[in-house]
Design a protein around this motif. Structure first.
Motif, PDB file in Angstrom:
ATOM      1  N   GLN A 231     -13.045 -16.467  -2.847  1.00 13.22           N
ATOM      2  CA  GLN A 231     -13.257 -15.933  -4.133  1.00 13.22           C
ATOM      3  C   GLN A 231     -12.435 -14.664  -4.420  1.00 13.22           C
ATOM      4  N   LEU A 232     -12.629 -13.946  -3.314  1.00 11.49           N
ATOM      5  CA  LEU A 232     -12.040 -12.503  -3.845  1.00 11.49           C
ATOM      6  C   LEU A 232     -10.300 -12.568  -3.580  1.00 11.49           C
ATOM      7  N   GLY A 233      -9.902 -13.538  -2.696  1.00  4.11           N
ATOM      8  CA  GLY A 233      -8.368 -13.700  -2.596  1.00  4.11           C
ATOM      9  C   GLY A 233      -7.900 -14.475  -3.802  1.00  4.11           C
ATOM     10  N   CYS A 234      -8.449 -15.198  -4.465  1.00  5.65           N
ATOM     11  CA  CYS A 234      -8.192 -15.835  -5.665  1.00  5.65           C
ATOM     12  C   CYS A 234      -8.439 -14.869  -7.079  1.00  5.65           C
ATOM     13  N   ALA A 235      -9.050 -14.082  -7.053  1.00 10.31           N
ATOM     14  CA  ALA A 235      -9.621 -13.166  -8.135  1.00 10.31           C
ATOM     15  C   ALA A 235      -8.532 -12.724  -8.917  1.00 10.31           C
ATOM     16  N   GLY A 236      -7.335 -12.492  -8.167  1.00 11.04           N
ATOM     17  CA  GLY A 236      -6.375 -11.592  -8.879  1.00 11.04           C
ATOM     18  C   GLY A 236      -5.307 -12.582  -9.587  1.00 11.04           C
ATOM     19  N   GLY A 237      -5.343 -13.875  -9.491  1.00  7.93           N
ATOM     20  CA  GLY A 237      -4.468 -14.701 -10.099  1.00  7.93           C
ATOM     21  C   GLY A 237      -3.303 -15.061  -9.110  1.00  7.93           C
ATOM     22  N   LEU A 238      -2.018 -15.430  -9.754  1.00 10.11           N
ATOM     23  CA  LEU A 238      -1.043 -15.857  -8.830  1.00 10.11           C
ATOM     24  C   LEU A 238      -0.174 -14.815  -8.225  1.00 10.11           C
ATOM     25  N   GLY A 304      -2.184  -2.642   9.461  1.00 11.16           N
ATOM     26  CA  GLY A 304      -1.018  -1.846   9.030  1.00 11.16           C
ATOM     27  C   GLY A 304      -0.854  -1.204   7.720  1.00 11.16           C
ATOM     28  N   ALA A 305      -1.567  -1.939   6.783  1.00  8.25           N
ATOM     29  CA  ALA A 305      -2.149  -1.482   5.445  1.00  8.25           C
ATOM     30  C   ALA A 305      -2.941  -0.258   5.433  1.00  8.25           C
ATOM     31  N   ARG A 306      -3.890  -0.434   6.231  1.00  8.62           N
ATOM     32  CA  ARG A 306      -5.190   0.584   6.414  1.00  8.62           C
ATOM     33  C   ARG A 306      -4.603   2.040   6.956  1.00  8.62           C
ATOM     34  N   LEU A 307      -3.648   1.753   8.048  1.00  4.26           N
ATOM     35  CA  LEU A 307      -3.259   3.035   8.604  1.00  4.26           C
ATOM     36  C   LEU A 307      -2.217   3.800   7.779  1.00  4.26           C
ATOM     37  N   ALA A 308      -1.405   3.183   7.128  1.00  2.00           N
ATOM     38  CA  ALA A 308      -0.594   3.840   6.407  1.00  2.00           C
ATOM     39  C   ALA A 308      -1.298   4.368   5.011  1.00  2.00           C
ATOM     40  N   ASP A 309      -2.240   4.221   4.916  1.00  3.34           N
ATOM     41  CA  ASP A 309      -2.905   5.105   3.736  1.00  3.34           C
ATOM     42  C   ASP A 309      -3.821   6.050   4.070  1.00  3.34           C
ATOM     43  N   PRO A 310      -3.795   7.388   3.660  1.00  2.00           N
ATOM     44  CA  PRO A 310      -4.744   8.546   4.033  1.00  2.00           C
ATOM     45  C   PRO A 310      -6.054   8.249   3.253  1.00  2.00           C
ATOM     46  N   ALA A 311      -6.341   7.586   2.273  1.00  2.00           N
ATOM     47  CA  ALA A 311      -7.560   7.504   1.979  1.00  2.00           C
ATOM     48  C   ALA A 311      -8.506   7.022   2.685  1.00  2.00           C
ATOM     49  N   GLY A 312      -9.937   7.466   2.200  1.00  2.00           N
ATOM     50  CA  GLY A 312     -11.080   7.185   3.091  1.00  2.00           C
ATOM     51  C   GLY A 312     -11.241   5.590   3.175  1.00  2.00           C
ATOM     52  N   THR A 313     -11.911   5.028   4.273  1.00  2.00           N
ATOM     53  CA  THR A 313     -11.911   3.470   4.114  1.00  2.00           C
ATOM     54  C   THR A 313     -12.378   2.950   3.150  1.00  2.00           C
ATOM     55  N   VAL A 314     -13.863   3.485   2.685  1.00  2.00           N
ATOM     56  CA  VAL A 314     -14.664   2.714   1.649  1.00  2.00           C
ATOM     57  C   VAL A 314     -13.574   2.828   0.308  1.00  2.00           C
ATOM     58  N   ASP A 315     -13.018   4.098   0.000  1.00  2.00           N
ATOM     59  CA  ASP A 315     -12.225   4.095  -1.183  1.00  2.00           C
ATOM     60  C   ASP A 315     -11.130   3.299  -1.110  1.00  2.00           C
ATOM     61  N   TRP A 316     -10.663   3.199  -0.066  1.00  2.00           N
ATOM     62  CA  TRP A 316      -9.329   2.132   0.254  1.00  2.00           C
ATOM     63  C   TRP A 316      -9.687   0.722  -0.076  1.00  2.00           C
ATOM     64  N   VAL A 317     -10.808  -0.032   0.733  1.00  2.00           N
ATOM     65  CA  VAL A 317     -11.344  -0.847   0.436  1.00  2.00           C
ATOM     66  C   VAL A 317     -11.779  -1.385  -1.129  1.00  2.00           C
ATOM     67  N   ARG A 318     -12.271  -0.484  -1.638  1.00  2.00           N
ATOM     68  CA  ARG A 318     -12.541  -0.648  -3.210  1.00  2.00           C
ATOM     69  C   ARG A 318     -10.962  -0.783  -4.071  1.00  2.00           C
ATOM     70  N   ALA A 319     -10.088   0.076  -3.704  1.00  2.00           N
ATOM     71  CA  ALA A 319      -8.887   0.163  -4.512  1.00  2.00           C
ATOM     72  C   ALA A 319      -8.012  -1.307  -3.957  1.00  2.00           C
ATOM     73  N   GLN A 320      -8.230  -1.792  -2.776  1.00  2.00           N
ATOM     74  CA  GLN A 320      -7.269  -2.842  -2.538  1.00  2.00           C
ATOM     75  C   GLN A 320      -7.934  -4.065  -2.593  1.00  2.00           C
ATOM     76  N   VAL A 321      -9.092  -4.208  -2.525  1.00  2.00           N
ATOM     77  CA  VAL A 321      -9.958  -5.495  -2.405  1.00  2.00           C
ATOM     78  C   VAL A 321     -10.909  -5.533  -3.791  1.00  2.00           C
ATOM     79  N   PRO A 322     -10.347  -5.289  -5.150  1.00  2.00           N
ATOM     80  CA  PRO A 322     -11.531  -5.142  -6.187  1.00  2.00           C
ATOM     81  C   PRO A 322     -12.281  -6.391  -6.173  1.00  2.00           C
ATOM     82  N   VAL A 323     -13.474  -6.360  -6.757  1.00  2.00           N
ATOM     83  CA  VAL A 323     -14.260  -7.342  -7.039  1.00  2.00           C
ATOM     84  C   VAL A 323     -14.522  -7.591  -8.393  1.00  2.00           C
TER      85      VAL A 323
END
Length: 323
Positions: A231-238, A304-323
């Motif tokens: 469901q998370l994968g499909c949430a953003g459309g095509l 690779g995407a996580r290591l390339a971003d200096p943001a904190g893990t929780v903030d990064w997850v929230r930004a990259q995988v919006p609910v």
């Protein structure tokens, strides 16, 4: 979305029986089955309303694709939905037959349902090309009753050209596989629980054994996890991003093996018999697990995407995988 899912699932129940699935796997024509699916109008669910479709989002049709997985439909229904939407968006004439997705320009890739497809939408890396399946020399994989085929070509695929989504076809295909796995996982969980309650050994159902109850509980947890990931994968459309696709597909692929293994462990020897329906689903789950990147591939993308971003893990997850 029950008003959409219920008639779709009823149609699949009547049309895509286990006997019909076995017939197609054995070489029978799927033309009649495809005509019924096409006549239903569901194949244009993702096509915009101004182009004659229903104008639904990928999130809206996620339950439908999961239902396709649960019924082991031997046709590329979700792939055709996506392809028809992309073709309509580009103003390209839409062919009537089944369409599969080749998610890279590399020759030799294995594509699910390619043996029953008429067209292929190929991601060349710079654009998309719609070509006939015969132009890519499909070769059967040799896996028993698998409908996947290895697509082979020597020069660039030739056909109708259209724009490529920003991240290409692979992330879209990955979330489609995750949705298919989520439906099959739900069906296998139900089958395993029902069998455990019906199979009597030493005077009581095997489902009363604590060890087996633990296995079924973990199986149910995995089933819910892959549903949420899908469901998370499909949430953003095509316009599926690589990170979101990585979360959905890495989760689904890892769970596919565990759920299939538990289902067979509960059923014992009967589960692998050709006459029993369990193997129709477990074989496909392993095929979808590997298609368009296994958990190993997508875990590498995610890491690779996580290591390339200096943001904190929780903030990064929230930004990259919006609910």
């Amino acid at each position: 979305m029950n008003e959409l899912l219920e008639p779709f699932d009823r149609m699949l129940e009547a049309l895509v029986t286990p006997a019909a699935v076995r017939a197609v796997e054995g070489g029978a024509s799927a033309v009649v089955m495809w005509r019924e699916l096409a006549a239903s109008g569901f194949l244009d669910a993702l096509v915009d309303e101004q182009d004659g479709g229903a104008g639904l989002s990928l999130a809206d049709v996620q339950p439908l694709i999961a239902a396709v997985g649960a019924r082991a439909v031997p046709l590329p229904v979700g792939e055709t939905m996506v392809a028809r939407a992309l073709l309509a968006r580009a103003g390209v004439a839409i062919p009537q037959g089944p369409i599969v997705l080749a998610t890279s320009a590399v020759s030799g890739q294995i594509v699910p349902c390619a043996q029953v497809a008429e067209h292929v939408l190929v991601d060349t890396g710079s654009g998309l090309v719609l070509t006939g399946i015969g132009d890519l020399s499909p070769v059967a994989t040799g896996v028993y009753h698998a409908l996947a085929a290895r697509l082979v070509w020597t020069g660039p695929p030739v056909g109708l050209a259209l724009p490529r989504p920003a991240q290409g076809l692979r992330p879209i295909a990955a979330v489609l596989r995750a949705a298919l796995i989520s439906g099959a996982a739900a069906r296998l969980t139900d089958m395993a629980a029902r069998y455990a309650n019906e199979r009597v050994q030493f005077g009581k159902p095997i489902g009363r054994q604590q060890a087996l109850q633990q296995s079924l509980a973990v199986m149910a947890e995995d089933m819910i996890a892959v549903r949420i990931a899908s469901q998370l994968g499909c949430a953003g459309g095509l316009d599926v991003g690589a990170t979101v696709a990585a979360v959905a597909k890495s989760t689904a692929s890892a769970i596919a093996a565990r759920v299939a293994n538990t289902a067979h462990a509960v059923h014992g020897a009967i589960g692998i018999s050709e006459e029993y329906d369990l193997q129709l689903l477990s074989r496909r789950m392993h095929e979808w697990r590997a298609a368009d990147g296994s958990e190993g591939y997508w875990n590498t993308v995610l890491g690779g995407a996580r290591l390339a971003d200096p943001a904190g893990t929780v903030d990064w997850v929230r930004a990259q995988v919006p609910v």
